[in-house]
Design a protein around this motif. Structure first.
Motif, PDB file in Angstrom:
ATOM      1  N   ILE A   1       0.971  -1.383  -0.019  1.00 23.45           N
ATOM      2  CA  ILE A   1       0.243   0.062  -0.061  1.00 23.45           C
ATOM      3  C   ILE A   1       0.954   1.332  -0.031  1.00 23.45           C
ATOM      4  CG2 ILE A   1       0.207   0.205   1.957  1.00 23.45           C
ATOM      5  CD1 ILE A   1      -3.223   0.708   0.010  1.00 23.45           C
ATOM      6  N   ASP A   2       2.339   1.144  -0.159  1.00 19.53           N
ATOM      7  CA  ASP A   2       3.360   2.613   0.355  1.00 19.53           C
ATOM      8  C   ASP A   2       3.364   3.480  -1.222  1.00 19.53           C
ATOM      9  OD1 ASP A   2       3.755   1.613   2.617  1.00 19.53           O
ATOM     10  OD2 ASP A   2       5.879   1.009   2.629  1.00 19.53           O
ATOM     11  N   VAL A   3       3.376   2.649  -2.029  1.00 16.85           N
ATOM     12  CA  VAL A   3       3.089   3.227  -3.997  1.00 16.85           C
ATOM     13  C   VAL A   3       1.766   3.993  -3.634  1.00 16.85           C
ATOM     14  CG1 VAL A   3       2.248   1.107  -4.627  1.00 16.85           C
ATOM     15  CG2 VAL A   3       4.028   2.969  -5.869  1.00 16.85           C
ATOM     16  N   ALA A   4       1.144   3.003  -3.084  1.00 14.15           N
ATOM     17  CA  ALA A   4      -0.424   3.713  -3.041  1.00 14.15           C
ATOM     18  C   ALA A   4      -0.615   5.302  -2.705  1.00 14.15           C
ATOM     19  CB  ALA A   4      -1.562   3.171  -2.951  1.00 14.15           C
ATOM     20  N   LEU A   5       0.007   5.450  -0.966  1.00 17.52           N
ATOM     21  CA  LEU A   5      -0.406   6.921  -0.984  1.00 17.52           C
ATOM     22  C   LEU A   5       1.469   7.574  -1.383  1.00 17.52           C
ATOM     23  CD1 LEU A   5      -0.571   4.982   3.126  1.00 17.52           C
ATOM     24  CD2 LEU A   5      -1.875   5.837   1.782  1.00 17.52           C
ATOM     25  N   LYS A   6       1.891   7.050  -1.566  1.00 16.97           N
ATOM     26  CA  LYS A   6       3.140   8.332  -1.776  1.00 16.97           C
ATOM     27  C   LYS A   6       3.100   8.165  -3.520  1.00 16.97           C
ATOM     28  CE  LYS A   6       7.574   9.565  -1.228  1.00 16.97           C
ATOM     29  NZ  LYS A   6       8.049  10.025   0.238  1.00 16.97           N
ATOM     30  N   HIS A   7       2.549   7.625  -4.713  1.00 15.09           N
ATOM     31  CA  HIS A   7       2.647   7.947  -5.767  1.00 15.09           C
ATOM     32  C   HIS A   7       0.892   8.592  -6.010  1.00 15.09           C
ATOM     33  CE1 HIS A   7       4.724   8.110  -9.509  1.00 15.09           C
ATOM     34  NE2 HIS A   7       3.219   8.006 -10.131  1.00 15.09           N
TER      35      HIS A   7
ATOM     36  N   ILE B   1      -5.386  -0.948  -5.618  1.00 19.47           N
ATOM     37  CA  ILE B   1      -4.995  -0.486  -4.315  1.00 19.47           C
ATOM     38  C   ILE B   1      -4.830   0.770  -3.706  1.00 19.47           C
ATOM     39  CG2 ILE B   1      -3.845  -3.012  -3.455  1.00 19.47           C
ATOM     40  CD1 ILE B   1      -1.310  -1.116  -4.018  1.00 19.47           C
ATOM     41  N   ALA B   2      -5.308   1.663  -4.747  1.00 16.20           N
ATOM     42  CA  ALA B   2      -5.382   3.059  -4.544  1.00 16.20           C
ATOM     43  C   ALA B   2      -6.451   3.850  -5.106  1.00 16.20           C
ATOM     44  CB  ALA B   2      -4.530   4.001  -5.782  1.00 16.20           C
TER      45      ALA B   2
ATOM     46  N   LEU C   1     -11.362  -1.935  -4.714  1.00 13.00           N
ATOM     47  CA  LEU C   1     -10.502  -1.757  -4.079  1.00 13.00           C
ATOM     48  C   LEU C   1      -9.557  -2.834  -3.067  1.00 13.00           C
ATOM     49  CD1 LEU C   1      -8.301   0.590  -3.462  1.00 13.00           C
ATOM     50  CD2 LEU C   1      -9.807   0.687  -1.089  1.00 13.00           C
ATOM     51  N   GLN C   2      -8.873  -3.591  -4.239  1.00 16.51           N
ATOM     52  CA  GLN C   2      -8.385  -5.278  -3.803  1.00 16.51           C
ATOM     53  C   GLN C   2      -6.502  -5.744  -4.412  1.00 16.51           C
ATOM     54  OE1 GLN C   2     -11.039  -7.593  -5.918  1.00 16.51           O
ATOM     55  NE2 GLN C   2     -10.117  -9.632  -4.863  1.00 16.51           N
TER      56      GLN C   2
ATOM     57  N   GLU D   1      -7.868   6.654  -4.354  1.00 14.49           N
ATOM     58  CA  GLU D   1      -8.145   7.612  -5.409  1.00 14.49           C
ATOM     59  C   GLU D   1      -8.058   7.537  -7.466  1.00 14.49           C
ATOM     60  OE1 GLU D   1      -6.186  11.548  -5.322  1.00 14.49           O
ATOM     61  OE2 GLU D   1      -5.435  11.151  -2.652  1.00 14.49           O
ATOM     62  N   GLN D   2      -7.696   6.417  -7.234  1.00 19.21           N
ATOM     63  CA  GLN D   2      -8.023   5.981  -8.536  1.00 19.21           C
ATOM     64  C   GLN D   2      -9.012   5.223  -8.330  1.00 19.21           C
ATOM     65  OE1 GLN D   2      -4.613   2.910  -9.521  1.00 19.21           O
ATOM     66  NE2 GLN D   2      -3.188   4.562 -10.625  1.00 19.21           N
ATOM     67  N   ILE D   3      -9.782   4.287  -8.068  1.00 15.86           N
ATOM     68  CA  ILE D   3     -10.839   3.725  -8.338  1.00 15.86           C
ATOM     69  C   ILE D   3     -12.406   4.643  -7.605  1.00 15.86           C
ATOM     70  CG2 ILE D   3     -12.520   2.283  -6.554  1.00 15.86           C
ATOM     71  CD1 ILE D   3     -10.227   0.808  -7.680  1.00 15.86           C
ATOM     72  N   GLU D   4     -12.374   5.410  -6.911  1.00 19.47           N
ATOM     73  CA  GLU D   4     -13.131   6.585  -6.684  1.00 19.47           C
ATOM     74  C   GLU D   4     -13.118   6.592  -7.891  1.00 19.47           C
ATOM     75  OE1 GLU D   4     -14.413  10.780  -5.480  1.00 19.47           O
ATOM     76  OE2 GLU D   4     -11.975   9.521  -3.897  1.00 19.47           O
ATOM     77  N   PHE D   5     -12.361   7.771  -9.071  1.00 19.77           N
ATOM     78  CA  PHE D   5     -12.797   8.384 -10.340  1.00 19.77           C
ATOM     79  C   PHE D   5     -12.347   7.152 -11.209  1.00 19.77           C
ATOM     80  CE2 PHE D   5     -10.746   9.399 -14.420  1.00 19.77           C
ATOM     81  CZ  PHE D   5     -10.836  10.720 -14.827  1.00 19.77           C
ATOM     82  N   ALA D   6     -12.486   5.744 -11.208  1.00 19.33           N
ATOM     83  CA  ALA D   6     -11.959   4.833 -12.055  1.00 19.33           C
ATOM     84  C   ALA D   6     -14.239   4.671 -12.409  1.00 19.33           C
ATOM     85  CB  ALA D   6     -11.788   3.689 -12.578  1.00 19.33           C
TER      86      ALA D   6
END
Length: 369
Positions: A99-105, A184-185, A205-206, A187-192
């Motif tokens: 999940i680190d990369v989702a939060l960071k990037h 696992i991001a 989100l999985q 914000e991506q799922i919300e936008f999609a």
């Protein structure tokens, strides 16, 4: 003295400190010398972020550094030893750390990506054959994937690492398929979900390790770089379990020329925590028990064009988003786009599309370009 030492390092690259050519390095702050000599690529990137050096052609400068393999001279430094050792001792891409990369990037603001990526919202290498604009090249890439997967109306497709939904939208609108996308991001799922709400698509989100259902086709575009070498076999096993017996799997990812267990320290710290680019040997070892390799396509040079188009968008629209970020972020992002473009220009990195089938279940496959 430090300047003379650094000049010796740069000599094979034909880079001069405070030289007159566009790719020469202009030192703004003398702290730059100690920082780079002590910390290698991490120091080079951080000192650029601080404004301690500039260049009129950053990509060309970084390209020359990569071509000369200067980073190899710094890997044995005590300051980086523990970083590389950790990558061998621990699974840095397990479910908790992933999940680190989702939060960071990825969860840093959809507006940034909308301006940079353009209409398709595809955050992966475009296919520039017969294309003149970024949008055309991304649509060429999406159509190429659909054709390689031999998509037809009514099929079910799993998109592992679906991003903002660009592939799902294109495939459902143009090929009549039903797509399930996972990321696992948040914000991506919300936008999609908002962007594709009228289409036969589902976004979750999985984590890929939690999948347990069957699909006609599976695709993963620009996500495998976050899987990690200790999980390559698990990833392939999961895809195999979720793919129907006569199905096809397309993997689109960045590939390296040599096997590694860790990414560049600056990229790890600021852009893609725990990311890792696979080598051919690492990929084939992971997929060998499960799949037949039907096609392996490399169009790595197209990523330099893609990254340059993203950089142009980022610069042109920075005024629209700069209130959400700061100048340090701006220089960090510029460095990221330039060092990435340089790595593809140097052919240090590639872009691969692999088409895989379950062993013995496809009579014949016709490659598409």
């Amino acid at each position: 003295m430090l300047r003379d030492l650094l000049n010796d390092f740069l000599a094979p690259c034909d880079i001069q400190i405070n030289g007159s050519r566009p790719h020469d390095l202009q030192v703004v702050d003398s702290r730059f010398y100690k920082e780079v000599l002590k910390r290698g690529s991490l120091g080079l990137g951080e000192s650029f972020m601080q404004g301690w050096w500039v260049s009129n052609d950053i990509e060309e400068l970084l390209y020359r550094l990569i071509q000369a393999n200067l980073s190899d001279k710094f890997k044995r430094k005590p300051t980086l030893f523990w970083y590389y050792l950790k990558s061998r001792l621990f699974n840095l891409q397990n479910k908790k750390r992933s999940i680190d990369v989702a939060l960071k990037h990825y969860n840093i603001g959809n507006e940034l990506y909308q301006y940079m990526l353009g209409k398709t919202m595809m955050y992966s290498c475009a296919y520039w054959k017969d294309a003149k604009t970024l949008e055309e090249a991304q649509e060429r890439k999406l159509d190429l994937i659909c054709k390689k997967l031999d998509l037809s109306a009514g099929q079910t497709v799993l998109d592992i690492g679906c991003g903002w939904g660009g592939f799902a939208k294109f495939a459902s609108e143009n090929y009549g398929v039903t797509v399930t996308g996972i990321s696992i991001a948040a914000e991506q799922i919300e936008f999609a979900k908002t962007w594709c709400h009228k289409l036969p698509v589902e976004f979750r989100l999985q984590d890929y390790r939690d999948l347990d259902e069957k699909f006609d086709r599976i695709v993963s575009i620009g996500m495998f770089e976050h899987v990690g070498y200790k999980n390559y076999r698990i990833f392939m096993q999961t895809v195999h379990n979720c793919l129907k017996s006569n199905g096809l799997f397309l993997l689109h990812c960045i590939g390296g020329n040599e096997a590694s267990t860790a990414t560049d320290p600056w990229i790890h710290k600021y852009i893609f925590p725990n990311g890792l680019i696979p080598s051919p040997r690492q990929l084939t070892a992971a997929m060998e028990p499960y799949f037949t390799l039907e096609d392996w396509h490399n169009f790595g040079p197209d990523y330099e064009l893609t990254l340059n188009a993203w950089q142009e968008n980022f610069k042109n629209y920075w005024h629209c988003i700069k209130n959400s970020y700061d100048d340090l972020f701006y220089r960090m992002w510029l460095y990221y786009l330039n060092v990435s473009a340089a790595s593809f220009k140097a052919r240090h990195n590639n872009v691969w599309q692999l088409v895989l089938s379950k062993k013995g279940n496809i009579a014949r496959y016709f490659s598409v370009r």
